[in-house]
Every structure is written in structure tokens, then in C-alpha cells.
Scaffold this active site. Structure first.
Site, short mmCIF file in Angstrom:
data_model
loop_
_atom_site.label_atom_id
_atom_site.label_comp_id
_atom_site.label_asym_id
_atom_site.label_seq_id
_atom_site.Cartn_x
_atom_site.Cartn_y
_atom_site.Cartn_z
N ARG A 71 0.83 -1.21 0.00
CA ARG A 71 0.00 0.00 0.00
C ARG A 71 0.86 1.26 0.00
NH1 ARG A 71 -3.89 -0.43 4.65
NH2 ARG A 71 -4.57 1.59 3.84
N GLN A 102 -10.30 10.09 7.76
CA GLN A 102 -10.05 8.70 8.15
C GLN A 102 -8.90 8.14 7.33
OE1 GLN A 102 -14.11 6.52 8.52
NE2 GLN A 102 -14.54 8.37 7.35
N HIS A 120 -7.37 8.02 11.97
CA HIS A 120 -6.92 6.62 11.85
C HIS A 120 -5.41 6.54 11.66
CE1 HIS A 120 -11.24 5.13 10.68
NE2 HIS A 120 -11.10 5.33 11.98
N CYS A 128 6.62 2.07 17.99
CA CYS A 128 7.33 0.95 18.60
C CYS A 128 6.38 0.16 19.50
CB CYS A 128 8.52 1.46 19.40
SG CYS A 128 9.41 0.11 20.20
N CYS A 131 8.44 0.41 23.26
CA CYS A 131 8.56 1.66 24.04
C CYS A 131 7.50 2.69 23.66
CB CYS A 131 9.96 2.25 23.91
SG CYS A 131 10.31 3.00 22.32
N CYS A 150 15.34 1.11 20.37
CA CYS A 150 15.32 0.34 21.62
C CYS A 150 15.35 -1.16 21.35
CB CYS A 150 14.09 0.70 22.47
SG CYS A 150 12.58 -0.17 22.01
N GLY A 187 -16.86 10.92 0.57
CA GLY A 187 -16.14 9.70 0.22
C GLY A 187 -15.94 8.71 1.35
N SER A 189 -17.95 5.48 3.56
CA SER A 189 -19.11 4.60 3.63
C SER A 189 -19.86 4.81 4.94
CB SER A 189 -18.67 3.14 3.49
OG SER A 189 -17.72 2.83 4.49
N ALA A 231 -16.09 13.14 -5.56
CA ALA A 231 -15.60 14.20 -4.69
C ALA A 231 -14.70 15.17 -5.45
CB ALA A 231 -14.85 13.60 -3.52
C1 BJW Z 1 -16.53 8.06 -3.61
C2 BJW Z 1 -15.68 8.05 -4.68
C3 BJW Z 1 -15.45 9.27 -5.28
C4 BJW Z 1 -15.77 6.06 -4.03
N1 BJW Z 1 -16.05 10.36 -4.79
N2 BJW Z 1 -17.12 9.14 -3.16
C5 BJW Z 1 -20.12 0.50 17.09
C6 BJW Z 1 -20.96 -0.28 16.31
C7 BJW Z 1 -20.42 -1.32 15.55
C8 BJW Z 1 -19.06 -1.59 15.53
C9 BJW Z 1 -18.24 -0.81 16.31
C10 BJW Z 1 -18.77 0.21 17.07
N3 BJW Z 1 -17.75 0.82 17.72
C11 BJW Z 1 -16.59 0.21 17.36
C12 BJW Z 1 -16.87 -0.79 16.52
C13 BJW Z 1 -15.88 -1.73 15.91
C14 BJW Z 1 -15.16 -1.14 14.73
C15 BJW Z 1 -16.18 -0.81 13.64
O1 BJW Z 1 -16.53 0.31 13.39
N4 BJW Z 1 -16.64 -1.85 12.94
C16 BJW Z 1 -17.63 -1.69 11.86
C17 BJW Z 1 -16.94 -1.83 10.50
C18 BJW Z 1 -18.71 -2.70 12.05
N5 BJW Z 1 -14.39 0.03 15.08
C19 BJW Z 1 -13.20 -0.07 15.62
O2 BJW Z 1 -12.70 -1.15 15.89
C20 BJW Z 1 -12.48 1.23 15.88
N6 BJW Z 1 -12.00 1.26 17.22
C21 BJW Z 1 -12.79 1.48 18.28
O3 BJW Z 1 -13.96 1.70 18.18
O4 BJW Z 1 -12.12 1.46 19.48
C22 BJW Z 1 -12.86 1.55 20.69
C23 BJW Z 1 -12.99 0.17 21.24
C24 BJW Z 1 -11.85 -0.58 21.44
C25 BJW Z 1 -11.97 -1.86 21.94
C26 BJW Z 1 -13.21 -2.39 22.21
C27 BJW Z 1 -14.36 -1.61 21.97
C28 BJW Z 1 -14.23 -0.32 21.49
C29 BJW Z 1 -11.25 1.36 15.00
C30 BJW Z 1 -11.58 1.42 13.56
C31 BJW Z 1 -10.29 1.43 12.73
C32 BJW Z 1 -10.56 1.38 11.25
N7 BJW Z 1 -9.36 1.10 10.57
C33 BJW Z 1 -9.32 1.10 9.12
C34 BJW Z 1 -7.91 0.69 8.68
C35 BJW Z 1 -6.94 1.84 8.95
C36 BJW Z 1 -5.54 1.45 8.70
C37 BJW Z 1 -5.25 1.25 7.25
O5 BJW Z 1 -5.67 1.98 6.36
O6 BJW Z 1 -4.53 0.32 7.02
O7 BJW Z 1 -9.63 2.42 8.64
S1 BJW Z 1 -10.57 0.11 8.36
C38 BJW Z 1 -10.89 1.19 7.04
O8 BJW Z 1 -12.24 1.71 7.14
C39 BJW Z 1 -9.96 2.39 7.24
C40 BJW Z 1 -10.86 3.54 6.88
O9 BJW Z 1 -10.36 4.74 7.42
C41 BJW Z 1 -12.18 3.12 7.43
C42 BJW Z 1 -13.36 3.82 6.82
O10 BJW Z 1 -13.45 3.54 5.46
P1 BJW Z 1 -13.93 4.68 4.46
O11 BJW Z 1 -12.94 5.76 4.44
O12 BJW Z 1 -15.33 5.04 4.75
O13 BJW Z 1 -13.79 3.91 3.04
P2 BJW Z 1 -14.78 2.87 2.37
O14 BJW Z 1 -14.01 2.12 1.38
O15 BJW Z 1 -15.55 2.11 3.36
O16 BJW Z 1 -15.84 3.80 1.60
C43 BJW Z 1 -15.50 4.58 0.50
C44 BJW Z 1 -16.71 5.43 0.13
O17 BJW Z 1 -16.35 6.33 -0.88
C45 BJW Z 1 -17.89 4.61 -0.42
O18 BJW Z 1 -19.08 5.05 0.21
C46 BJW Z 1 -17.93 4.95 -1.91
O19 BJW Z 1 -19.24 4.99 -2.44
C47 BJW Z 1 -17.32 6.33 -1.91
N8 BJW Z 1 -16.60 6.69 -3.11
N9 BJW Z 1 -15.27 6.71 -4.87
C48 BJW Z 1 -16.90 10.21 -3.71
N10 BJW Z 1 -14.65 9.36 -6.36
ZN ZN Z 2 11.19 1.39 20.99
#
Ligand code: BJW
Ligand code: ZN
Length: 241
Positions: A71, A102, A120, A128, A131, A150, A187, A189, A231
């Protein structure tokens, strides 16, 4: 494109004293960065539980780093698009504007945005596991497995599923949403929490909310207005006079 609607939204933004934007992967899609969900999305080919959880990294850090290298390579080869530039321009003309993303790709900063709340994390950050020290690294590819001074194993400085978001950044994001009088959501979901909840916070605070997306999302119903399309085409219309 509905020019009346665009004009109305542009006027709302011009009159706003505390505008906020929440962006997601769709904003970088036109730059060539794959989104997560939907056609061609990363989660169509890769399983989040194998690559984007702390457990996956503990199990197989090499595999996870390989995926992040893949990536990083992609992201390093692309440039910001008109959506990123429009938002950077808004910061320049409205200092009270808050940009919450995000995205971990750093393209908003590359386009010239200075105050970006990367809730995010960043794919260019390393942390690390021993540490906790954070650093920046733009090597493409990065040498696997990277080590801290470290001796500890370094991990990508991004937020995986089940992990909490960076506290200061998230507090700033919620504060901006609570004070917002205008919020555009582009942009994303809107399925990942707590990011998506920023929209309901802004809405409850009385903000005028606009969604810019090529498709409908679970957030669509609570938005005041929806602009269906890319967008990179729509944001410059709203932001530039
Ligand atoms: C266009 C376009 C164009 C295309 N123009 N538009 C409450 C309810 C249910 C679940 C949970 C909840 N609270 C927490 C959770 C669990 C979980 C979660 O949300 N799960 C759901 C998926 C069900 N959340 C977490 O785990 C989060 N942590 C947390 O809540 O901690 C507290 C806690 C801890 C321990 C126990 C309990 C609570 C952390 C979430 C981390 C998300 N990480 C990722 C990876 C990041 C690292 C990486 O990139 O490698 O983040 S996942 C991925 O999804 C990434 C994104 O930032 C994130 C959002 O995605 P995004 O940006 O919306 O992209 P897409 O692909 O989904 O959508 C693209 C959109 O664009 C689409 O709509 C298209 O139509 C549109 N589009 N082209 C305009 N040209
Ligand atoms: Zn370290």
C-alpha cells in the site's frame, strides 16, 4: 449536476463560521488509491482480520508489513486530486475550518492542508510495540521487519479494528463536530465507528450536513443534503466561487 443545490450549499459554506469536513477513502479514489469497501475495494481481496487487527500483527508481523509495503508503494506513486486541493484552499480562506480524515495516505497534507486530524493515523508513521515511540518513515519499500532504536518491533502507525483512536486527535475531532455549523462528509461509507458518529454529533449540534458520495450510505438519511457524484468534481464546485 443540480446548480441550484450547489449554489445553496456554497452559500451555506460561505456563511459558516465553523465548517468541518469528514473525509474517507472515496476522496483519494480519484488519485488511484483503492478504497476499502465497494467495487475494487481492499476488503474484497484481503480480510481485515488477517491484516488490520493487533492480533493479526502479533500472529504474523511479516505478512502485515508486506501488505503495508504494497500500500505504501501504491500511495507513494500517486498525487492529490482536485478534492484534496479544494479542501486545502478552504483552510487557506477560512482558518476556522477543521478537516477530519479517516485516510492514512497523507494526501491532504501533500495538497497543502496544514491542520488535518488524521483520526486513523498515518501509513507513514511507525510506532514501537515496546517503548511506544513514534517516528516518520517514507521508505518504499520499508525494510521488513523494522526495529526501533530500543530494539522493539515497529508497527504501522495506523488504527486497526478493536483499537482506540488517538485520544488528542479524537477529542479535537469531537470538539469540532460539537461546534460545527456546517459539515460535509465526503467519500466515506460511514460504517466505521467512532468516525461515523461525528456526523450525528454535528447534526445534534445543529450543523447543516452535506454528503458527497458516488453512492448512498447509511448516513445518507440523516444528511440535510446529498450530492451524488465524485468528490474530485463536486468539492471544487462547492468550495471555489
Ligand atoms: C466516492 C468516490 C469518489 C468512491 N467520490 N465518493 C459501534 C458499532 C459497531 C461496531 C463498532 C462500534 N464501535 C466500534 C466498533 C468496531 C469497529 C467498527 O466500526 N466496525 C464496523 C466496521 C462494524 N471500530 C473499531 O474497531 C475502531 N476502534 C474502536 O472503536 O475502538 C474503541 C474500542 C476498542 C476496543 C473495544 C471496543 C471499542 C477502529 C476502527 C479502525 C478502522 N481502521 C481502518 C484501517 C486503517 C488502517 C489502514 O488503512 O490500514 O480504517 S478500516 C478502514 O475503514 C480504514 C478507513 O479509514 C475506514 C473507513 O473507510 P472509508 O474511508 O469510509 O472507506 P470505504 O471504502 O468504506 O468507503 C469509500 C466510500 O467512498 C464509499 O461510500 C464509496 O461509495 C465512496 N466513493 N469513490 C466520492 N470518487
Ligand atoms: Zn522502541
Amino acid at each position: 449536476m443540480d446548480t441550484h443545490k450547489i449554489k445553496m450549499i456554497r452559500e451555506r459554506l460561505a456563511a459558516s463560521s465553523a465548517p468541518v469536513a469528514l473525509t474517507g477513502a472515496g476522496v483519494s479514489a480519484e488519485s488511484g488509491v483503492p478504497t476499502f469497501r465497494g467495487p475494487g475495494g481492499l476488503w474484497k481481496t484481503y480480510k481485515p482480520e488477517d491484516l488490520a487487527t493487533p492480533e493479526a500483527f502479533e500472529r504474523d508481523p511479516y505478512l502485515v508489513w508486506e501488505w503495508y509495503n504494497f500500500r505504501r508503494e501504491k500511495i507513494a506513486s500517486v498525487s492529490p486530486n482536485p478534492a484534496h486541493y479544494a479542501l486545502a484552499g478552504l483552510e487557506a480562506s477560512k482558518p476556522a475550518f477543521t478537516l477530519i480524515t479517516q485516510n492514512v495516505d497523507g494526501l491532504h497534507c501533500l495538497a497543502g492542508s496544514r491542520n488535518v486530524l488524521e483520526i486513523h493515523g498515518s501509513i507513514w508513521a511507525l510506532r514501537c510495540t515496546a517503548c511506544g515511540n513514534s517516528s516518520e518513515n517514507r521508505d518504499v519499500p520499508i525494510e521488513i521487519l523494522p526495529r526501533c532504536t530500543c530494539g522493539g518491533l515497529l508497527r504501522p502507525g495506523v488504527v486497526w479494528f478493536g483499537e482506540t483512536l488517538p485520544e488528542d486527535t479524537m477529542n479535537a475531532a469531537f470538539e469540532a463536530a460539537e461546534k460545527a455549523d456546517f459539515m460535509m462528509v465526503a467519500g466515506t461509507s460511514g460504517v466505521v465507528q467512532p468516525a461515523a458518529s461525528l456526523v450525528s454529533v454535528a447534526k445534534r449540534a445543529g450543523a447543516f450536513t452535506v454528503e458527497i458520495n458516488t453512492d448512498a450510505t447509511p448516513l445518507s438519511d440523516i444528511m440535510d443534503e446529498r450530492l451524488e457524484g465524485r468528490a474530485g468534481e463536486i468539492l471544487p464546485l462547492i468550495i471555489t466561487a
